[in-house]
Structures are given as structure tokens and as C-alpha cells.
Design an enzyme around this catalytic site. Structure first.
Site, PDB file in Angstrom:
ATOM      1  N   VAL A  94     -63.655 -71.511 -12.145  1.00  0.00           N
ATOM      2  CA  VAL A  94     -64.645 -70.869 -11.130  1.00  0.00           C
ATOM      3  C   VAL A  94     -65.890 -72.126 -10.899  1.00  0.00           C
ATOM      4  O   VAL A  94     -66.183 -72.669 -11.785  1.00  0.00           O
ATOM      5  CB  VAL A  94     -65.152 -69.727 -11.442  1.00  0.00           C
ATOM      6  CG1 VAL A  94     -66.378 -69.021 -10.582  1.00  0.00           C
ATOM      7  CG2 VAL A  94     -64.214 -68.479 -11.748  1.00  0.00           C
ATOM      8  N   ASP A 143     -61.021 -75.008   2.759  1.00  0.00           N
ATOM      9  CA  ASP A 143     -60.525 -74.474   1.270  1.00  0.00           C
ATOM     10  C   ASP A 143     -59.826 -73.428   1.755  1.00  0.00           C
ATOM     11  O   ASP A 143     -58.798 -73.205   1.364  1.00  0.00           O
ATOM     12  CB  ASP A 143     -61.799 -74.084   0.484  1.00  0.00           C
ATOM     13  CG  ASP A 143     -62.339 -75.022  -0.296  1.00  0.00           C
ATOM     14  OD1 ASP A 143     -62.027 -76.120   0.073  1.00  0.00           O
ATOM     15  OD2 ASP A 143     -63.058 -74.832  -1.279  1.00  0.00           O
ATOM     16  N   ALA A 199     -65.945 -74.793  -9.566  1.00  0.00           N
ATOM     17  CA  ALA A 199     -65.501 -76.062 -10.204  1.00  0.00           C
ATOM     18  C   ALA A 199     -65.035 -77.151  -8.973  1.00  0.00           C
ATOM     19  O   ALA A 199     -64.688 -78.292  -9.373  1.00  0.00           O
ATOM     20  CB  ALA A 199     -64.417 -75.984 -11.083  1.00  0.00           C
TER      21      ALA A 199
HETATM   22  O1  PMV Z   1     -66.344 -77.593  -4.277  1.00  0.00           O
HETATM   23  P1  PMV Z   1     -65.676 -76.549  -3.344  1.00  0.00           P
HETATM   24  O2  PMV Z   1     -64.262 -76.338  -3.765  1.00  0.00           O
HETATM   25  O3  PMV Z   1     -66.399 -75.234  -2.538  1.00  0.00           O
HETATM   26  O4  PMV Z   1     -65.229 -77.555  -1.940  1.00  0.00           O
HETATM   27  C1  PMV Z   1     -66.472 -78.082  -1.010  1.00  0.00           C
HETATM   28  C2  PMV Z   1     -65.982 -79.229  -0.089  1.00  0.00           C
HETATM   29  C3  PMV Z   1     -67.102 -79.603   0.671  1.00  0.00           C
HETATM   30  O5  PMV Z   1     -66.747 -80.551   1.761  1.00  0.00           O
HETATM   31  C4  PMV Z   1     -68.262 -80.098   0.061  1.00  0.00           C
HETATM   32  C5  PMV Z   1     -67.607 -78.296   1.537  1.00  0.00           C
HETATM   33  C6  PMV Z   1     -66.793 -77.560   2.659  1.00  0.00           C
HETATM   34  O6  PMV Z   1     -67.114 -76.538   3.183  1.00  0.00           O
HETATM   35  O7  PMV Z   1     -65.726 -78.461   3.166  1.00  0.00           O
END
Ligand code: PMV
Length: 331
Positions: free
Chosen positions: A112, A162, A114
Site C-alpha cells: 500500500v 493508474d 508504495a
Molecule cells: O505512486 P502512485 O502509484 O500513486 O503513482 C503516481 C503517479 C504520478 O504520476 C506521480 C501521479 C499521477 O496521477 O499520474
């Protein structure tokens, strides 16, 4: 009788953070999944339980009540973690047109907070499980949209990368204005993931980069431009299976992220160790500030890199890419 749905976690290979500012990113789904089970209840409440987070509670109209000890969390904290899932359930119940009670249980193989997209994988699995239980046919595009709305509650201004990868699986080239394009990757990518165990908030890291961009717009403009070129170069290296070029690009991409202030000591320690052990390249993945890093290594270097990451206090594992996005596991 219930329905179980699952959705994959993800690794951002290139372009995290830049993607929030309209640049492309390359992302792939990995073989670590979240499972969500949806069942009807006899009452009209919405009950959510996250087994891994030791978190559970009921929503009834606007009221929220925790169940059990909830890992010592306050009601407010427990509520904020479950609120996005309530929004998903409400949205689907709106389509259903009838008020029914639901129990949702979440089991996850994904660490989580991460950088591996655990919250988006939970959101897409929950969306798929509830809609299947209610016999509502949602397209993958619908599942993506509903999960994306929930992600906005968690992260503020997410790019959407995501929920897209959790929904569609495979490897995607993603850009906020043009959407996502599936990429055919003909080679096996031996990606080593090393998790620092340091939890962080994506929203906080994104806000940090935004503030830097506002302060130094001209400088950051070129950083973002470099990010774009990295993705374009990586795209053809991926299609050719050129691991050496991909490794170099990972190192350059990480240098840019470091410059934006989203690395930290825990990540640097693992990244440096992986490179010293012979990895072709290493970088943070996701929002940074803790979370996980990734390293690319040729076959004979995989075990030494896994070992050194473990020695440095990380939790390493070998990730395999998967074409399977969100899916119903069983009814
Ligand atoms: O760390 P994570 O899995 O929440 O990925 C974030 C990716 C970012 O580019 C930093 C933010 C986004 O919304 O794309």
C-alpha cells in the site's frame, strides 16, 4: 452468493509526474493483484473490509461507523480510506436504481502507498465486483471512469494512468489529453521491484512538483520536455527489446525525478545498490518520496540484485508483466 473480481497493480516504467503535466508515460500491469468480493446484505448498509489494512466500517446514508479496532485508526482516518469505495458503490447503485445493502471484502497482494497503484487496483476491482453482483454490464471504459472519479478523491489531481492500467492491463502509452494506447512488448522484461517500506502520499509528492513548476516555469518546462523524449526513445527500445537502452533511460529518468525532489534516502540507497550490483538501470516508480524503485537487469544479475536490495532493508520481488486487466474471477 457473491462475486469476486480482481485487478492488477502497475509499474510506471517512464514518465511519472511528467504525466500529470500533460506529457506521456509508459506503464505496465504486473502479476500482483487485488481481489474484491461483493455480496448482498440483509440491511441497507454499505460495509467495506480491507483485510490487509485491518480496516472495516459501515456507511449508512451519511453516517459512518467503524467495526472492530481498525488497527488503532481514528474514525476520521478509517472513513477517509473507505470513502472512495463508498462513492463507487453509490455510483453503481444509482445506475441500479434501487437501494440495497452490500458487503465488500478486499484482499491484496499489492503493497500500500508504495507507487504500485494499489488504490486504483482496489477501485477497479470493487467497481467490477459490485456491478457484476448487480448484473449491470459495464464496459472497461465505464469501469475506468468510475474508478478514476474515486481516485480523484484519494489523490487530488491524478492523471488517470493508474485506473487505466488496472482496468485494461498490458502495457500502455498514456497521455492525459490523448488517452491510452496499448503497446505490444515482444520481450520479457525482467523487472526487479524494491519496496522501501516508507509510505507516502501521492498527493503530497504531486503538489511538491507543481509548486516547483510554478516557481521555476522555464526550468521545469525543459525537464518535462526531456521526460517526453525519454518516453519516445523508450517506446522504440521496448518494441526492439533493447534492455541496455531502457536501462540508460531509467537512469536518466530517475535523475530528473531526483531533481524534482521526489526521491528520498530510502530510494537512493536501493537504487545505488542495484546499479552497483550490475543492474542495467534503476529508478523510482510512481510518486516517489519512499514507496518502491525498479531495476532492470540481465538474467544472471537478477538474483544478485534481489539479494542486495534485501540486504539494504528493502522488500524486493521480481515482477512479470501481465496482459490481464480487471476481470471477474468467479460468481
Ligand atoms: O505512486 P502512485 O502509484 O500513486 O503513482 C503516481 C503517479 C504520478 O504520476 C506521480 C501521479 C499521477 O496521477 O499520474
Amino acid at each position: 452468493m457473491g462475486v469476486i473480481a480482481s485487478a492488477p497493480a502497475k509499474i510506471i516504467l517512464f514518465g511519472e509526474h511528467f504525466v500529470v503535466h500533460g506529457e506521456p508515460a509508459l506503464v505496465l500491469a504486473i502479476d500482483k493483484r487485488v481481489h474484491a468480493k461483493a455480496e448482498f446484505r440483509d440491511d441497507a448498509r454499505l460495509f467495506f473490509k480491507s483485510v490487509n489494512l485491518n480496516l472495516s466500517g459501515f456507511f449508512e446514508d451519511e453516517k459512518f461507523e467503524i467495526e472492530g479496532v481498525n488497527g488503532g485508526r481514528t474514525v476520521k482516518d478509517a472513513r477517509s480510506k473507505l470513502e472512495p469505495l463508498k462513492l463507487i458503490a453509490k455510483k453503481i447503485l444509482e445506475i441500479y436504481g434501487e437501494k440495497v445493502g452490500l458487503s465488500i471484502e478486499i484482499n491484496s497482494m499489492v503493497p500500500v502507498a508504495a507507487g504500485l497503484g494499489s488504490s486504483a487496483a482496489v477501485a477497479t476491482a470493487v467497481t467490477a465486483a459490485i456491478s457484476a453482483l448487480l448484473n449491470i454490464k459495464l464496459t472497461n471504459q465505464d469501469i475506468f471512469q468510475i474508478s478514476y472519479e474515486a481516485e480523484k478523491v484519494v489523490h487530488g489531481t491524478p492523471s488517470g494512468v493508474d485506473p487505466a492500467i488496472s482496468t485494461f492491463g498490458g502495457t500502455l502509452l498514456f497521455q492525459a489529453d490523448t488517452g491510452f494506447k496499448p503497446i505490444d512488448v515482444p520481450v520479457d522484461l525482467p523487472l526487479i521491484v524494491g519496496c522501501t517500506g516508507v509510505e507516502r502520499s501521492t498527493g503530497v509528492q504531486v503538489a511538491k512538483v507543481r509548486a516547483l513548476k510554478e516557481k521555476y516555469p522555464q526550468v521545469i518546462r525543459y525537464v518535462l520536455k526531456s521526460g517526453r523524449e525519454i518516453v519516445i526513445t523508450a517506446l522504440s527500445a521496448l518494441q526492439k527489446g533493447d534492455l541496455k537502452v531502457l536501462g540508460d533511460l531509467m537512469n536518466i529518468n530517475h535523475a530528473l525525478l531526483y531533481g524534482l525532489g521526489v526521491s528520498d534516502e530510502s530510494l537512493e540507497s536501493l537504487i545505488t545498490a542495484a546499479r552497483k550490483e550490475g543492474a542495467l538501470g534503476a529508478k523510482l516508480t510512481g510518486a516517489g518520496g519512499g514507496g518502491c524503485m525498479i531495476a532492470l537487469a540481465e538474467d544472471e544479475k537478477i538474483n544478485p540484485v534481489l539479494e542486495v536490495l534485501q540486504k539494504r532493508g528493502g522488500t524486493p520481488f521480481l515482477a512479470r508483466k501481465t496482459d490481464e486487466g480487471v476481470k471477474i474471477e468467479g460468481k
